[in-house]
Design an enzyme around this catalytic site. Structure first.
Site, short mmCIF file in Angstrom:
data_model
loop_
_atom_site.label_atom_id
_atom_site.label_comp_id
_atom_site.label_asym_id
_atom_site.label_seq_id
_atom_site.Cartn_x
_atom_site.Cartn_y
_atom_site.Cartn_z
N ARG A 197 1.05 -59.08 10.34
CA ARG A 197 -0.23 -59.80 10.31
C ARG A 197 -0.17 -60.90 9.25
NH1 ARG A 197 -6.58 -58.05 9.59
NH2 ARG A 197 -7.28 -58.93 11.54
N ASP A 215 -17.88 -57.87 7.54
CA ASP A 215 -16.46 -57.53 7.70
C ASP A 215 -15.61 -58.67 7.16
OD1 ASP A 215 -13.87 -56.69 9.25
OD2 ASP A 215 -15.27 -55.05 9.63
N ASP A 252 -6.53 -39.28 8.33
CA ASP A 252 -5.90 -38.02 7.94
C ASP A 252 -6.79 -37.28 6.95
OD1 ASP A 252 -5.12 -38.89 5.14
OD2 ASP A 252 -4.01 -40.38 6.31
N LYS A 266 -16.14 -50.68 3.65
CA LYS A 266 -15.10 -50.37 4.65
C LYS A 266 -13.77 -50.78 4.04
CE LYS A 266 -13.68 -51.81 9.31
NZ LYS A 266 -14.08 -52.65 10.45
N TRP A 267 -12.95 -49.78 3.71
CA TRP A 267 -11.65 -50.03 3.05
C TRP A 267 -10.58 -50.08 4.13
CZ3 TRP A 267 -9.99 -48.51 -2.38
CH2 TRP A 267 -8.60 -48.63 -2.55
N ASP A 268 -10.03 -51.25 4.31
CA ASP A 268 -9.06 -51.44 5.39
C ASP A 268 -7.64 -51.49 4.84
OD1 ASP A 268 -8.22 -51.85 7.99
OD2 ASP A 268 -9.65 -53.47 8.37
N SER A 296 -7.59 -48.32 8.94
CA SER A 296 -6.28 -48.94 8.85
C SER A 296 -5.94 -49.44 10.24
CB SER A 296 -5.26 -47.91 8.36
OG SER A 296 -3.97 -48.50 8.37
N GLY A 353 -8.04 -49.76 12.53
CA GLY A 353 -8.66 -48.64 13.24
C GLY A 353 -8.16 -47.35 12.64
N GLU A 392 -31.66 -55.18 27.21
CA GLU A 392 -30.62 -54.52 26.40
C GLU A 392 -31.21 -54.02 25.08
OE1 GLU A 392 -26.41 -56.68 27.56
OE2 GLU A 392 -27.94 -57.87 26.55
C1 GLA Z 1 -8.78 -54.22 11.14
C2 GLA Z 1 -9.96 -53.31 11.34
C3 GLA Z 1 -11.05 -54.04 12.09
C4 GLA Z 1 -11.45 -55.27 11.31
C5 GLA Z 1 -10.24 -56.15 11.05
C6 GLA Z 1 -10.57 -57.28 10.10
O1 GLA Z 1 -8.14 -54.51 12.34
O2 GLA Z 1 -9.59 -52.14 11.98
O3 GLA Z 1 -12.15 -53.20 12.30
O4 GLA Z 1 -12.05 -54.88 10.10
O5 GLA Z 1 -9.17 -55.42 10.49
O6 GLA Z 1 -9.50 -58.09 9.85
#
Ligand code: GLA
Length: 732
Positions: free
Chosen positions: A443, A366, A532, A476-478, A525, A527, A612
């Site tokens: 941010r 990430d 959409d 994962k495209w944020d 985005s 989360g 666990e």
């Molecule tokens: C957003 C994403 C998280 C994580 C952070 C990283 O908040 O939703 O899952 O990837 O960015 O900065």
């Protein structure tokens, strides 16, 4: 079934398996809506009534007829300027400065297959699966033409609508408002269901009576947003999950939108979905055209679960694309809640080793692997691997991950830029920013002007140079802020920028998918801020929420499930106390909740106890056993977690032979009363056996009387009942 046109009365009838949609061209050339709902036969134009209504004007060509008014008649595509003062689907600003647009029928075409939009996502269908109706309308004065597109997917009871606007006139015009779907209901009392929320608590369900005065949801944030999801349901008063009529409108778009419903002066209801008017003024020079993004309509007489099933089937099979559309998605461990920014190449490999040991298939690196990004204040835009932090090249890290038998995924946020970045220092003019104003920060980052191709091209090359360094199998495209300071240096028409930005994002994603067809793209985005139907065309799964708390997730996923299928809903098991809420829930509960989505983990696996780990191994075995049922089964909401003591949902296989019932006890009391959960969608005549307890029940008993849930000591306990059809009932 299908689309028919009766030339005697200029009547269009669209028939799906269980629904009818009908409208006609009237004597003046207006399109009058007649009916949408449960299947009916015959010409429904007897429903139209004509009276002389005070202050409801008449079109000039109605001559002396004072009973004919666009202000009272139901319409297909109401436009400002015809005497309809209700909410309208189209507002044009003409080259003379006036706002009138009077669209009349010219001709139509009926075609096999489903139309597609240029540069925009849309539901698709093979030739034999779908049908298209195109209606050509024109304003003879300005030359503005509108082509209304209707797509029919009869097997899912889905009708899609879109509009192409073309300037066939001489002067430049502006689109000031454009909706792709408008529905008029001549009678009836309805509720409207919408999905509101905030970061880390998305898609809460709200049901309100439709009343006089417009009820509007929408976004002006540049994305569809956490605040309101671009979908609405209009439900008859008595409609519940199991029975009753309801209509859905879902916008296939990831930017600003507006959904509205209003009871008018004659107690008729109008429901509409389209682009937001805020900061929108889209120019069309002579000869230019504009596609209004698609709205997907459905009607169900089988309650809200029926409506959801229609959407789920359609989106799963005819909106999502690519290699993973019909494939099991990899079980993921994501480094975010495991390490946040504090990882090294070695610690990441440790995570991958633990993943391999537990049976987790993909490890995702990430945020924090590029530039000098060790917190969220810096380096967005500098897509250069921080080899010092990783201790090796990205290619080497990926090779070592793969050598463990684990796949590699990576996080990116291409649309963003930090002021503290090499890119910003070199190109401060590449951001969305109004000259002379200090931009709003969020941010601590700014937004790149993705409406500009040269900027997209630059970022595309940077991202490709990362992806080309090794065997990347997942992205994962944020997208971590709302847009503001809308101004692009590339145009005089700032009213086009927000839409062009979204087109730019789609263009980038499409190019990426073409170049890397085997990569699984996950949308994100903050989360679920861009969760959409538009995104699902590119990313078959979307991270549902930054909130991984199992109890909150029951509610968030409940709201999400009204429109979106579970195979598109990113959901992970995380540590306790939960990082967002501080709440502790049992590991089993976290697993059951994450199994209502694309399953994975978000947890520092390196510090787990043996107990666990054993439980996780079992969880993964269970998930793999249930996965085909979860992904392809029909989804049923069986409780309302906003008000009930339990969250309950089930997956039922299409042949109704297998059922996975999931329950989370949300409330705890002394001397608890018993909760009974009633199933839906089973075959009443089949006998189902609980695979764990070997107890059998008839389908009718499970649906009509339900199953009593146990009372056990402990908070937030979860249960999974796996039921299978057996051919002979054994005596218990
Ligand atoms: C957003 C994403 C998280 C994580 C952070 C990283 O908040 O939703 O899952 O990837 O960015 O900065």
């Amino acid at each position: 079934m299908g689309i028919t046109y009766n030339s005697n009365n200029q009547l269009f009838t669209l028939e799906t398996q269980n629904t009818t949609y009908q409208f006609q061209v009237d004597i003046c050339g207006f399109l009058l809506h007649l009916y949408y709902g449960k299947k009916v036969s015959g010409n429904m134009n007897y429903l139209l009534t004509f009276y002389d209504r005070g202050f409801s004007g008449n079109p000039n060509d109605a001559e002396a007829d004072r009973t004919y008014s666009m202000d009272a008649l139901p319409q297909e595509f109401p436009s400002l300027g015809t005497g309809d003062y209700r909410n309208c689907a189209l507002i044009m600003e003409n080259s003379d400065g006036s706002f009138s647009c009077d669209l009349r029928y010219q001709r139509h075409e009926i075609k096999k297959g489903k139309y597609q939009l240029e540069g925009l996502p849309a539901v698709y269908a093979a030739e034999e699966e779908g049908e298209t109706l195109e209606i050509f309308l024109e304003d003879p004065v300005t030359g503005v033409q509108a082509i209304l597109y209707y797509g029919l997917l009869p097997q899912y009871d889905i009708i899609t609508r879109s509009v192409k606007l073309i300037n066939r006139g001489e002067g430049k015009v502006y689109i000031r408002k454009a909706a792709s779907a408008s529905l008029d209901f001549l009678s009836g009392d309805y509720d409207v269901i919408t999905f509101y929320g905030r970061h880390a608590m998305e898609r809460n369900v709200q049901r309100l009576p439709v009343s006089h005065g417009r009820q509007v949801i929408g976004s002006s944030r540049g994305t569809s947003s956490h605040q309101y999801n671009p979908a609405m349901i209009l439900a008859e008063k008595n409609t519940g999950e199991k029975a009753g009529g309801c209509y859905g409108m879902t916008f296939v778009y990831s930017g600003n939108f507006e959904g509205a419903v209003e009871k008018d002066q004659y107690n008729q209801t109008r429901m509409m979905m389209g682009l937001s008017e805020t900061m929108f003024r889209y120019p069309l020079d002579p000869g230019e055209d504009f596609w209004v993004p698609e709205t997907v309509l459905t009607y169900s007489a089988e309650g809200l679960n029926g409506l959801s099933r229609n959407y789920h089937r359609c989106f799963r099979n005819n909106l999502c694309r690519g290699k993973y559309k019909n494939a099991a998605r990899p079980i993921v461990i994501n480094s975010w809640e495991a390490d946040y920014f504090n990882f090294t190449g070695e610690s990441f490999l440790e995570l991958a080793k633990e993943a391999a040991d537990l049976g987790i298939e993909t490890v995702v690196l990430d945020d924090g692997w590029f530039g000098k990004r060790n917190d969220d204040n810096t380096s967005l835009g500098d897509w250069v691997v921080n080899e010092k932090k990783l201790g090796c090249s990205l290619g080497e890290l990926i090779r070592r991950v793969n050598a463990l038998g684990v796949r590699f995924g990576i996080w990116i946020e291409p649309e963003m830029i930090s002021e503290d970045s090499e890119l910003y220092r070199a190109h401060p003019d590449w951001v969305l920013r109004i000259p002379g104003r200090a931009p709003v920060r969020a941010r601590n980052q700014l937004v790149l002007d993705f409406s500009r191709k040269e900027i997209r091209d630059y970022v595309f090359d940077q991202i490709c140079s990362i992806l080309d360094q090794g065997n990347v199998e997942y992205i994962k495209w944020d997208m971590n802020r709302s847009l503001s300071d809308i101004y692009s240096g590339s145009t005089q028409d700032q009213g086009r920028v927000l839409h062009d930005y979204v087109l730019g994002v789609y263009d980038f994603m499409e190019r990426m998918l073409r170049r890397y067809p085997d990569i699984l793209l996950e949308g994100c985005s903050g989360g679920g801020g861009r969760f959409d139907a538009g995104m699902l065309y590119y990313a078959p799964q979307i991270w549902c929420s930054d909130n991984t708390d199992a109890v909150d997730r029951v509610e968030i996923q409940y709201g999400t499930s009204f429109i979106y299928p579970v195979c598109c809903t990113g959901s992970h098991v995380s540590d306790v106390p939960n990082h967002q809420t501080g709440r502790s829930t049992p590991l089993k509960t976290r697993g059951v909740v994450a199994m209502a989505g694309t399953f994975g983990y978000e947890w520092n696996l390196r510090v787990l106890s043996e107990k666990e780990k054993e439980e996780i191994r079992q969880q993964i075995r269970d998930y793999k056993r249930y996965e085909p049922l979860i992904r392809t089964g029909d989804y049923y909401r069986l409780s309302c977690p906003q008000t009930d003591e339990i969250g309950a949902w089930a997956f039922v296989s299409p042949d109704r032979e297998k059922v996975l019932l999931n329950v989370v006890m949300l409330k705890k009391h002394g001397n608890m009363t018993i909760n009974y959960v009633k199933l839906q969608g089973l075959d009443p005549d089949k006998i189902y056996q609980d695979q764990n307890y070997r107890r059998s029940y008839s389908g009718s008993a499970l649906m009509e009387a339900g199953l009593p849930l146990p009372i056990e000591s402990g908070e937030y306990l979860a249960y999974q009942f796996y039921l299978r059809e057996i051919t002979e009932e054994k005596e218990e």
